[in-house]
Design a protein around this motif. Structure first.
Motif, PDB file in Angstrom:
ATOM      1  N   ALA A 209      11.202  -2.637   7.799  1.00  0.00           N
ATOM      2  CA  ALA A 209      10.277  -3.795   8.486  1.00  0.00           C
ATOM      3  C   ALA A 209       9.711  -3.242   9.794  1.00  0.00           C
ATOM      4  O   ALA A 209       9.073  -4.285  10.357  1.00  0.00           O
ATOM      5  N   ALA A 210      10.069  -2.201  10.222  1.00  0.00           N
ATOM      6  CA  ALA A 210       9.552  -1.838  11.616  1.00  0.00           C
ATOM      7  C   ALA A 210       9.235  -0.255  11.416  1.00  0.00           C
ATOM      8  O   ALA A 210       9.882   0.475  10.659  1.00  0.00           O
ATOM      9  N   PRO A 211       8.009   0.130  12.198  1.00  0.00           N
ATOM     10  CA  PRO A 211       7.649   1.305  12.257  1.00  0.00           C
ATOM     11  C   PRO A 211       8.987   2.424  12.439  1.00  0.00           C
ATOM     12  O   PRO A 211       9.633   2.256  13.412  1.00  0.00           O
ATOM     13  N   MET A 212       8.858   3.497  11.638  1.00  0.00           N
ATOM     14  CA  MET A 212      10.151   4.599  11.860  1.00  0.00           C
ATOM     15  C   MET A 212       9.677   5.743  11.412  1.00  0.00           C
ATOM     16  O   MET A 212       8.287   5.906  10.815  1.00  0.00           O
ATOM     17  N   CYS A 213       9.880   6.920  11.924  1.00  0.00           N
ATOM     18  CA  CYS A 213       9.340   8.188  11.820  1.00  0.00           C
ATOM     19  C   CYS A 213      10.130   8.786  10.717  1.00  0.00           C
ATOM     20  O   CYS A 213      11.534   8.641  10.479  1.00  0.00           O
ATOM     21  N   PRO A 214       9.603   9.625   9.981  1.00  0.00           N
ATOM     22  CA  PRO A 214      10.334  10.057   8.480  1.00  0.00           C
ATOM     23  C   PRO A 214      11.046  11.256   9.102  1.00  0.00           C
ATOM     24  O   PRO A 214      10.887  11.966  10.068  1.00  0.00           O
ATOM     25  N   LEU A 215      12.448  11.636   8.350  1.00  0.00           N
ATOM     26  CA  LEU A 215      13.034  12.627   8.678  1.00  0.00           C
ATOM     27  C   LEU A 215      13.336  13.404   7.452  1.00  0.00           C
ATOM     28  O   LEU A 215      13.361  13.006   6.265  1.00  0.00           O
ATOM     29  N   PRO A 216      13.763  14.616   7.664  1.00  0.00           N
ATOM     30  CA  PRO A 216      13.986  15.544   6.548  1.00  0.00           C
ATOM     31  C   PRO A 216      15.225  14.901   5.600  1.00  0.00           C
ATOM     32  O   PRO A 216      16.162  14.372   6.066  1.00  0.00           O
ATOM     33  N   ARG A 217      15.087  15.079   4.256  1.00  0.00           N
ATOM     34  CA  ARG A 217      16.056  14.673   3.405  1.00  0.00           C
ATOM     35  C   ARG A 217      16.235  13.156   3.421  1.00  0.00           C
ATOM     36  O   ARG A 217      17.447  12.741   2.655  1.00  0.00           O
TER      37      ARG A 217
ATOM     38  N   THR B 139      19.587  10.596   1.954  1.00  0.00           N
ATOM     39  CA  THR B 139      19.539   9.229   2.474  1.00  0.00           C
ATOM     40  C   THR B 139      18.319   8.616   2.038  1.00  0.00           C
ATOM     41  O   THR B 139      17.077   9.293   1.956  1.00  0.00           O
ATOM     42  N   MET B 140      18.486   7.077   1.627  1.00  0.00           N
ATOM     43  CA  MET B 140      17.165   6.295   1.112  1.00  0.00           C
ATOM     44  C   MET B 140      17.522   5.286   1.999  1.00  0.00           C
ATOM     45  O   MET B 140      18.376   4.388   2.017  1.00  0.00           O
ATOM     46  N   LEU B 141      16.350   4.894   2.788  1.00  0.00           N
ATOM     47  CA  LEU B 141      16.333   3.488   3.529  1.00  0.00           C
ATOM     48  C   LEU B 141      15.407   2.739   2.877  1.00  0.00           C
ATOM     49  O   LEU B 141      14.332   2.767   2.588  1.00  0.00           O
ATOM     50  N   VAL B 142      15.885   1.410   2.382  1.00  0.00           N
ATOM     51  CA  VAL B 142      15.016   0.283   1.648  1.00  0.00           C
ATOM     52  C   VAL B 142      15.036  -0.576   2.274  1.00  0.00           C
ATOM     53  O   VAL B 142      15.702  -1.449   3.041  1.00  0.00           O
ATOM     54  N   GLY B 143      13.685  -1.309   2.496  1.00  0.00           N
ATOM     55  CA  GLY B 143      13.475  -2.712   3.076  1.00  0.00           C
ATOM     56  C   GLY B 143      12.978  -2.554   4.470  1.00  0.00           C
ATOM     57  O   GLY B 143      13.203  -3.459   5.421  1.00  0.00           O
TER      58      GLY B 143
ATOM     59  N   ASP C 152       0.754  -1.308  -0.027  1.00  0.00           N
ATOM     60  CA  ASP C 152       0.009  -0.037  -0.004  1.00  0.00           C
ATOM     61  C   ASP C 152       0.793   1.205   0.148  1.00  0.00           C
ATOM     62  O   ASP C 152       0.413   2.048   0.006  1.00  0.00           O
ATOM     63  N   GLN C 153       2.152   1.005   0.039  1.00  0.00           N
ATOM     64  CA  GLN C 153       2.949   2.432  -0.143  1.00  0.00           C
ATOM     65  C   GLN C 153       3.016   2.920  -1.533  1.00  0.00           C
ATOM     66  O   GLN C 153       2.739   2.484  -2.366  1.00  0.00           O
ATOM     67  N   SER C 154       3.065   4.222  -1.465  1.00  0.00           N
ATOM     68  CA  SER C 154       3.042   5.107  -2.438  1.00  0.00           C
ATOM     69  C   SER C 154       4.581   5.405  -2.748  1.00  0.00           C
ATOM     70  O   SER C 154       5.386   6.047  -1.948  1.00  0.00           O
ATOM     71  N   VAL C 155       4.982   5.010  -3.895  1.00  0.00           N
ATOM     72  CA  VAL C 155       6.548   5.304  -4.640  1.00  0.00           C
ATOM     73  C   VAL C 155       6.872   6.557  -4.590  1.00  0.00           C
ATOM     74  O   VAL C 155       7.960   6.872  -3.935  1.00  0.00           O
ATOM     75  N   LEU C 156       6.306   7.539  -5.356  1.00  0.00           N
ATOM     76  CA  LEU C 156       6.684   8.968  -5.489  1.00  0.00           C
ATOM     77  C   LEU C 156       6.681   9.744  -4.353  1.00  0.00           C
ATOM     78  O   LEU C 156       7.737  10.195  -3.870  1.00  0.00           O
ATOM     79  N   PRO C 157       5.574   9.840  -3.521  1.00  0.00           N
ATOM     80  CA  PRO C 157       5.575  10.515  -2.181  1.00  0.00           C
ATOM     81  C   PRO C 157       6.779  10.166  -1.120  1.00  0.00           C
ATOM     82  O   PRO C 157       7.085  11.009  -0.211  1.00  0.00           O
ATOM     83  N   ALA C 158       7.273   8.966  -1.179  1.00  0.00           N
ATOM     84  CA  ALA C 158       8.298   8.698  -0.115  1.00  0.00           C
ATOM     85  C   ALA C 158       9.608   9.448  -0.449  1.00  0.00           C
ATOM     86  O   ALA C 158      10.418   9.462   0.458  1.00  0.00           O
TER      87      ALA C 158
END
Length: 228
Positions: free
Chosen positions: A120-128, A114-118, A15-21
């Motif tokens: 598997a646990a809840p994480m808060c989005p960070l700038p950039r 930075t890009m984090l891929v894969g 269900d994740q959106s590719v571009l808005p990430a």
């Protein structure tokens, strides 16, 4: 095409959106980019290989995990550092960054992402920082091989393949006009780790319109040194 079908409820992340990430600032850089160049963690890459690319300010350079070729990068280009998630041990490969990567963030943080891929646990989005769950819902990734001869399962797409498919998709679906190039996405340095479906990834790359930059021929004394 059959391989375009995706059962989005079959795996987490459908269900994740590719571009808005992607951070908006990175999307703006991609809209201006002449090239997106992916640099493998391949020890066979030399300074001459990288210099031959003639990286400029309108290029986006993508490195992975431990970024072993970080000394070749420059602060004039946009630099994206992609880190794959190790779910069993709950850490990202290559974090915290090595001193050469940190140097680029310190000197040109506005041109580093930075890009984090894969995840598997809840994480808060960070700038950039871009965050993608496992797996990214794009057909070549969603339909990645699971089983292999012998019964042992593949762990999923490599960090590089995740990123390659993502940036290729962005060209076709968002309207970005950059050339997509790879350096060192080959096996000159020796045996590859067996956890990924390398034949599947190579076949996709061969059939794509991604530019594969060949490494420069080694000098005779370099070949002799490698044999020893």
């Amino acid at each position: 095409m059959a391989d375009e079908y995706m059962a989005l409820d079959a795996l987490p992340g459908g269900d994740q959106s590719v571009l808005p990430a992607l951070p908006e600032a990175l999307r703006e850089c991609l809209s201006r980019a002449a090239r997106v160049v992916l640099i493998a963690n391949n020890p066979a890459i030399t300074a001459a290989d990288f210099a031959a690319l003639n990286i400029g300010a309108d290029d986006v350079v993508v490195s992975f995990n431990h970024c072993i070729k970080a000394t070749l990068l420059n602060e004039q280009s946009v630099n994206v550092f992609v880190h794959g998630y190790n779910a069993p041990d709950a850490y990202f490969f290559g974090l915290p960054c090595n001193k050469d990567v940190q140097r680029l963030f310190d000197r040109a943080g506005e041109r580093c992402f930075t890009m984090l891929v894969g995840c598997a646990a809840p994480m808060c989005p960070l700038p950039r920082v871009a965050m993608y769950w496992d797996r990214i819902p794009l057909p070549p990734l969603w339909n990645y091989p699971v089983d292999r001869p012998g019964g042992k399962r593949y762990v999923g797409p490599s960090t590089g393949f995740n990123t390659l498919v993502l940036f290729d998709w962005l060209r076709g679906h968002v309207g970005y006009t950059y050339q997509l190039m790879t350096l060192g996405f080959s096996n000159e340095a020796g045996k590859l780790w067996g956890g990924h479906a390398w034949d599947y990834e190579r076949d996709w790359l061969i059939k794509s319109d991604v530019i594969v930059v060949a490494l420069q021929p080694r000098r005779w004394w370099q070949k002799l040194f490698k044999r020893k």
